[in-house]
Design an enzyme around this catalytic site. Structure first.
Site, PDB file in Angstrom:
ATOM      1  N   VAL A  80       5.425  47.299  38.329  1.00  0.00           N
ATOM      2  CA  VAL A  80       4.786  48.367  37.691  1.00  0.00           C
ATOM      3  C   VAL A  80       6.110  49.324  37.369  1.00  0.00           C
ATOM      4  O   VAL A  80       6.657  49.586  38.388  1.00  0.00           O
ATOM      5  CB  VAL A  80       3.834  48.871  38.036  1.00  0.00           C
ATOM      6  N   CYS A  81       6.413  49.559  36.118  1.00  0.00           N
ATOM      7  CA  CYS A  81       7.423  50.156  36.096  1.00  0.00           C
ATOM      8  C   CYS A  81       7.092  51.707  36.220  1.00  0.00           C
ATOM      9  O   CYS A  81       6.064  52.356  36.088  1.00  0.00           O
ATOM     10  CB  CYS A  81       7.866  50.468  34.462  1.00  0.00           C
ATOM     11  N   VAL A  82       7.934  52.400  37.367  1.00  0.00           N
ATOM     12  CA  VAL A  82       7.621  53.494  38.051  1.00  0.00           C
ATOM     13  C   VAL A  82       7.497  54.537  37.196  1.00  0.00           C
ATOM     14  O   VAL A  82       6.517  55.757  37.218  1.00  0.00           O
ATOM     15  CB  VAL A  82       8.588  53.678  39.289  1.00  0.00           C
TER      16      VAL A  82
END
EC number: 2.8.1.-
Length: 131
Positions: A80-82
């Site tokens: 998941v893109c932080v």
């Protein structure tokens, strides 16, 4: 034909558009055809697929938990893109503590990652498919 390594990029939320559910159905087809699904990267609105607080009605498909099950059964990495996640109120315990937030809500089985994880997936997979 030999098995291919697939990676997916999901940019749509779990509910409200077809993107994430189409990605899930495609993932099932990839595995069913004997190919290897290596990783799934959730970006932009796609990070909402990792929200632990999602609670669909009992007669609706629970896509968030379906991603978890797929990852557990097939050893698929759920990145998941932080940055996108934090903008949309999704965080793990570490980031919540670092940013002094009240709680964490990243669904177990998902990992906050940088865009480097997406770049690595692009380089190591035979096919990258975006939804």
């Amino acid at each position: 034909m030999s098995a291919l390594k697939y990676c997916l990029l999901v940019t749509g939320p779990a509910y409200g558009t077809q993107q994430a559910s189409s990605a899930y159905q495609f993932a099932q087809a990839v595995v069913g055809a004997g190919h290897h699904l290596v990783s799934i990267f959730f970006y932009r609105e796609g990070v909402l697929n990792a929200n632990q607080l999602t609670a669909p009605a009992s007669d609706e498909f629970d896509l968030v938990r379906a991603w978890q099950q797929l990852a557990a059964e097939q050893a698929v990495t759920l990145n998941v893109c932080v940055a996108a996640a934090l903008r949309r109120g999704i965080t793990d315990q570490h980031e919540a503590e670092q940013l002094n937030l009240a709680a964490a809500n990243l669904q177990p089985g998902f990992t906050l990652s940088g865009l480097g994880a997406l770049a690595e997936a692009t380089l190591t997979c035979d096919r990258m498919v975006q939804f």
